[in-house]
Design a protein around this motif. Structure first.
Motif, PDB file in Angstrom:
ATOM      1  N   HIS A 169      21.569  24.463 -58.095  1.00  0.00           N
ATOM      2  CA  HIS A 169      22.847  25.091 -58.435  1.00  0.00           C
ATOM      3  C   HIS A 169      24.009  24.141 -58.163  1.00  0.00           C
ATOM      4  O   HIS A 169      24.064  23.494 -57.111  1.00  0.00           O
ATOM      5  CB  HIS A 169      23.037  26.383 -57.639  1.00  0.00           C
ATOM      6  CG  HIS A 169      22.048  27.453 -57.984  1.00  0.00           C
ATOM      7  ND1 HIS A 169      22.103  28.148 -59.165  1.00  0.00           N
ATOM      8  CD2 HIS A 169      20.959  27.922 -57.309  1.00  0.00           C
ATOM      9  CE1 HIS A 169      21.095  29.024 -59.200  1.00  0.00           C
ATOM     10  NE2 HIS A 169      20.388  28.899 -58.100  1.00  0.00           N
ATOM     11  N   ARG A 170      24.932  24.081 -59.111  1.00  0.00           N
ATOM     12  CA  ARG A 170      26.130  23.272 -58.954  1.00  0.00           C
ATOM     13  C   ARG A 170      27.385  24.072 -59.306  1.00  0.00           C
ATOM     14  O   ARG A 170      28.474  23.726 -58.853  1.00  0.00           O
ATOM     15  CB  ARG A 170      26.061  22.011 -59.826  1.00  0.00           C
ATOM     16  CG  ARG A 170      24.931  21.044 -59.429  1.00  0.00           C
ATOM     17  CD  ARG A 170      25.124  20.502 -58.028  1.00  0.00           C
ATOM     18  NE  ARG A 170      24.068  19.556 -57.634  1.00  0.00           N
ATOM     19  CZ  ARG A 170      22.950  19.901 -57.009  1.00  0.00           C
ATOM     20  NH1 ARG A 170      22.707  21.183 -56.723  1.00  0.00           N
ATOM     21  NH2 ARG A 170      22.061  18.995 -56.661  1.00  0.00           N
ATOM     22  N   ALA A 171      27.248  25.127 -60.105  1.00  0.00           N
ATOM     23  CA  ALA A 171      28.384  25.990 -60.461  1.00  0.00           C
ATOM     24  C   ALA A 171      28.343  27.219 -59.555  1.00  0.00           C
ATOM     25  O   ALA A 171      27.757  28.246 -59.892  1.00  0.00           O
ATOM     26  CB  ALA A 171      28.308  26.395 -61.928  1.00  0.00           C
ATOM     27  N   VAL A 212      32.965  25.978 -48.277  1.00  0.00           N
ATOM     28  CA  VAL A 212      33.743  24.973 -49.008  1.00  0.00           C
ATOM     29  C   VAL A 212      33.474  23.581 -48.440  1.00  0.00           C
ATOM     30  O   VAL A 212      33.277  22.614 -49.187  1.00  0.00           O
ATOM     31  CB  VAL A 212      35.243  25.306 -48.956  1.00  0.00           C
ATOM     32  CG1 VAL A 212      36.074  24.177 -49.551  1.00  0.00           C
ATOM     33  CG2 VAL A 212      35.531  26.610 -49.699  1.00  0.00           C
ATOM     34  N   GLN A 213      33.452  23.447 -47.105  1.00  0.00           N
ATOM     35  CA  GLN A 213      33.230  22.137 -46.482  1.00  0.00           C
ATOM     36  C   GLN A 213      31.838  21.597 -46.777  1.00  0.00           C
ATOM     37  O   GLN A 213      31.672  20.412 -47.089  1.00  0.00           O
ATOM     38  CB  GLN A 213      33.445  22.247 -44.976  1.00  0.00           C
ATOM     39  CG  GLN A 213      34.901  22.427 -44.574  1.00  0.00           C
ATOM     40  CD  GLN A 213      35.057  22.750 -43.096  1.00  0.00           C
ATOM     41  OE1 GLN A 213      34.078  22.800 -42.347  1.00  0.00           O
ATOM     42  NE2 GLN A 213      36.295  22.997 -42.680  1.00  0.00           N
ATOM     43  N   GLY A 217      29.462  16.551 -52.311  1.00  0.00           N
ATOM     44  CA  GLY A 217      30.065  16.035 -53.540  1.00  0.00           C
ATOM     45  C   GLY A 217      30.471  17.086 -54.543  1.00  0.00           C
ATOM     46  O   GLY A 217      30.768  16.766 -55.696  1.00  0.00           O
ATOM     47  N   ILE A 218      30.530  18.355 -54.128  1.00  0.00           N
ATOM     48  CA  ILE A 218      30.926  19.431 -55.041  1.00  0.00           C
ATOM     49  C   ILE A 218      32.245  20.024 -54.561  1.00  0.00           C
ATOM     50  O   ILE A 218      32.324  20.627 -53.489  1.00  0.00           O
ATOM     51  CB  ILE A 218      29.848  20.534 -55.108  1.00  0.00           C
ATOM     52  CG1 ILE A 218      28.545  19.963 -55.644  1.00  0.00           C
ATOM     53  CG2 ILE A 218      30.317  21.697 -55.971  1.00  0.00           C
ATOM     54  CD1 ILE A 218      27.396  20.941 -55.620  1.00  0.00           C
ATOM     55  N   GLU A 219      33.288  19.825 -55.344  1.00  0.00           N
ATOM     56  CA  GLU A 219      34.606  20.375 -55.024  1.00  0.00           C
ATOM     57  C   GLU A 219      34.683  21.786 -55.585  1.00  0.00           C
ATOM     58  O   GLU A 219      34.620  21.982 -56.798  1.00  0.00           O
ATOM     59  CB  GLU A 219      35.701  19.497 -55.640  1.00  0.00           C
ATOM     60  CG  GLU A 219      37.088  19.777 -55.088  1.00  0.00           C
ATOM     61  CD  GLU A 219      37.262  19.258 -53.664  1.00  0.00           C
ATOM     62  OE1 GLU A 219      38.084  19.844 -52.934  1.00  0.00           O
ATOM     63  OE2 GLU A 219      36.580  18.287 -53.297  1.00  0.00           O
ATOM     64  N   LEU A 220      34.791  22.781 -54.719  1.00  0.00           N
ATOM     65  CA  LEU A 220      34.819  24.170 -55.180  1.00  0.00           C
ATOM     66  C   LEU A 220      36.235  24.537 -55.614  1.00  0.00           C
ATOM     67  O   LEU A 220      37.161  24.522 -54.795  1.00  0.00           O
ATOM     68  CB  LEU A 220      34.352  25.113 -54.060  1.00  0.00           C
ATOM     69  CG  LEU A 220      34.056  26.540 -54.498  1.00  0.00           C
ATOM     70  CD1 LEU A 220      32.781  26.583 -55.335  1.00  0.00           C
ATOM     71  CD2 LEU A 220      33.913  27.464 -53.291  1.00  0.00           C
TER      72      LEU A 220
END
Length: 329
Positions: free
Chosen positions: A178-180, A200-201, A207-210
């Motif tokens: 999962h990335r989304a 979030v952290q 490497g995934i900016e929410l």
């Protein structure tokens, strides 16, 4: 609404009579080793201030079974009765009693803390809205905070390592590809956002900016979580996994996904937090970060016993949530 009247404490009497706390205790408890004139001055100050010794102070002179006051924010949330059951069972093994009240917000918490303290030997509870500590409110009995970190003398805490739990959940979702991702967080009124911060952290470190619009808020109820999930998916229809603030919220997420014709977990996975029994009853069964709620209550009683015995050395008591993988991820 007028502010609650502060109960005078032994400190107030000591200041008024210009003596030590120990001298006040000897005078109040009619000990022989005190000067008669000093005793008269102390008792006069106590009468003038309206001071009454706490139950715990009286128990030090005349031992009797202890009574714990348990303060719970929401008895309709199935998380808290499980904590309460663990606490009551543990207290019963010691011959102690437990009195339970529910608080409903910042002013109510302060009022409950003050008034309840006069009726019990120690307090255990969730005090999430207080701006001041129990000591600053002149509560002179042991206080154990639940799901918090506080190691001040005469107070204790049983903490939940939210960060470790959330990070285990994030790793699980990322390992599944999962990335989304999205989150249904607790609404502002609950003042408990460590789960969001850790989520979030942990994603950011991977490497995934929410995006901000990937987080929606809901009150801790199934219908409100369902509505919040629809709002989130209206904005971000490509979301493939949703982390819910707790299992109660997660049930609302699953209901919303089903209502939109989406399959769980094939179209969107769902991860909860708390490990409630109801997570096993929904379709599909819920993957969750499980907290041993009965042990949480039992550990709180251990802390009460430590403080009643005046063992004031700092102690770190912490529970780490366990990832329980079921069919929703």
């Amino acid at each position: 609404m007028a502010a609650p009247v502060r109960r005078p404490t032994i400190k107030d009497v000591a200041r008024a009579a210009q003596v030590s706390y120990q001298t006040v205790s000897r005078a109040i408890n009619d000990k022989p080793d005190i000067d008669p004139e000093t005793k008269r001055r102390v008792l006069a100050a106590a009468e003038r201030l309206g001071y009454r010794p706490s139950r715990h102070a009286r128990a030090l002179v005349k031992p009797r079974p202890s009574t714990i006051g348990l303060v719970i924010p929401d008895l309709t949330n199935p998380f808290f009765p499980e904590v309460m059951a663990g606490l009551i069972d543990s207290a019963a093994t010691r011959g102690w009693q437990v009195n339970v009240v529910s608080s409903a917000g910042p002013a109510d918490e302060a009022d409950v803390l003050r008034s309840f303290a006069a009726e019990v030997d120690a307090l255990v509870g969730y005090f999430n809205h207080l701006d001041r500590s129990p000591a600053e409110l002149d509560v002179d009995i042991p206080v154990v905070l639940l799901d918090a970190e506080d190691e001040a003398p005469r107070r204790g805490a049983v903490a939940v390592n939210v960060d470790a739990g959330v990070r285990a959940g994030v790793r699980h979702l990322l390992d599944l590809g999962h990335r989304a991702l999205g989150m249904i967080d607790c609404a502002t009124s609950c003042d408990r956002h460590q789960r969001r911060r850790s989520f979030v952290q942990a994603l950011g470190e991977s490497g995934i900016e929410l995006p901000a619009d990937a987080i929606e808020q809901a009150e801790q109820s199934i219908p409100d979580a369902e509505r919040a999930t629809h709002r989130l998916l209206d904005r971000r229809p490509g979301t493939t996994a949703i982390f819910a603030f707790n299992d109660l919220t997660a049930v609302g997420v699953v209901r919303a996904l089903h209502a939109r014709g989406l399959r769980v977990p094939q179209d969107c996975a769902v991860l909860g937090f708390d490990g409630l029994a109801l997570g096993e009853l929904i379709t599909p069964p819920l993957t969750t970060l499980h907290i041993d709620k009965r042990r949480l209550g039992s550990l709180a009683v251990d802390e009460v016993e430590r403080l009643l015995a005046r063992q004031e050395e700092a102690a770190s008591v912490e529970l780490v949530p366990e990832l329980v993988v079921r069919e929703s991820t």
